[in-house]
Scaffold this motif. Structure first.
Motif, mmCIF file in Angstrom:
data_model
loop_
_atom_site.group_PDB
_atom_site.id
_atom_site.type_symbol
_atom_site.label_atom_id
_atom_site.label_comp_id
_atom_site.label_asym_id
_atom_site.label_seq_id
_atom_site.Cartn_x
_atom_site.Cartn_y
_atom_site.Cartn_z
ATOM 1 N N ALA A 1 0.823 -1.211 0.000
ATOM 2 C CA ALA A 1 0.000 0.000 0.000
ATOM 3 C C ALA A 1 0.860 1.265 0.000
ATOM 4 C CB ALA A 1 -0.933 -0.003 1.211
ATOM 5 N N ILE A 2 1.944 1.266 0.771
ATOM 6 C CA ILE A 2 2.756 2.474 0.932
ATOM 7 C C ILE A 2 3.856 2.573 -0.129
ATOM 8 C CG2 ILE A 2 4.269 3.725 2.519
ATOM 9 C CD1 ILE A 2 2.740 2.313 4.821
ATOM 10 N N PHE A 3 4.507 1.442 -0.436
ATOM 11 C CA PHE A 3 5.612 1.412 -1.415
ATOM 12 C C PHE A 3 5.344 0.331 -2.460
ATOM 13 C CE2 PHE A 3 7.522 2.517 2.765
ATOM 14 C CZ PHE A 3 7.928 3.817 2.480
ATOM 15 N N PRO A 4 4.370 0.519 -3.329
ATOM 16 C CA PRO A 4 4.005 -0.566 -4.258
ATOM 17 C C PRO A 4 5.131 -0.970 -5.215
ATOM 18 C CG PRO A 4 2.856 1.474 -4.822
ATOM 19 C CD PRO A 4 3.551 1.706 -3.508
ATOM 20 N N ASP A 5 5.904 0.000 -5.702
ATOM 21 C CA ASP A 5 6.986 -0.325 -6.632
ATOM 22 C C ASP A 5 8.076 -1.140 -5.941
ATOM 23 O OD1 ASP A 5 8.398 -0.130 -9.166
ATOM 24 O OD2 ASP A 5 9.755 1.268 -8.138
#
Length: 195
Positions: free
Chosen positions: A33-37
């Motif tokens: 959710a916060i760092f998808p990549d």
């Protein structure tokens, strides 16, 4: 005895569920959710196809591409399953011979360069997987790549500058160039010149 075993087994099952299932699922969900990549491996795609990760180096050896750092992994270079350095100390003759051979290779490919060879072109990183080189190492290679591609040195200097990541908030780290991203940008620039 059963008064000890039953609570121990219950505690084992509860802690396994919490630390082995619930915690990893929560952390993975939060990361996505916060760092998808980053949670997906920082994959780089070109034309809908994954060509690599911005976190793991790739070997380039031809004259038309910028070269990355040497990799100390085995059995092939940049093997994510074998991350680690060579463990050869600075006084080890094998390391000295390997670096000397790399210096000779780099100098032979860049006969126009008279200055010292940048360290990161002849030594592996601690992980053996570093995807970055210094801007100085990229600049050292500009004339060779420009000549092989039929581009100007100035065009490649601009490309290197555009693909240089500056220190975070101007404080943390050194400027670096991701070799895979630079070479992909180089392919795009060369395609635009030919078009």
């Amino acid at each position: 005895m059963s008064t000890i075993i039953r609570p121990a087994i219950t505690l084992f099952v509860v802690l396994t569920a919490i630390t082995g299932l619930a915690y990893p699922l929560v952390v993975t969900g939060a990361a996505k959710a916060i760092f998808p990549d980053q949670a997906a491996g920082s994959l780089i795609e070109k034309n809908g196809k994954v060509v690599g990760s911005s976190l793991i180096g790739q070997s380039f050896s031809g004259p038309t591409y910028f070269w990355s750092r040497p990799s100390a992994t085995g059995p092939q270079p940049n093997n994510g399953l074998a991350s680690g350095g060579s463990n050869l100390g600075p006084t080890n003759p094998a390391l000295k011979d390997a670096v000397k051979a790399r210096i000779d290779t780099v100098r032979a490919a860049h006969p126009d360069q008279t200055g010292p060879v940048p360290t990161d072109l002849v030594t592996a990183s601690a992980s053996g997987l570093d995807p970055h080189i210094s801007p100085a190492a990229a600049a050292y290679q500009i004339h060779r790549v420009a000549k092989a591609r039929g581009l100007t040195d100035d065009t490649l200097r601009q490309l290197v500058n555009a693909n240089t990541t500056r220190p975070q908030w101007g404080l943390f780290g050194e400027p670096v160039v991701n070799v895979l991203q630079l070479n992909l940008a180089l392919d795009d620039a060369a395609g635009k010149v030919k078009a």
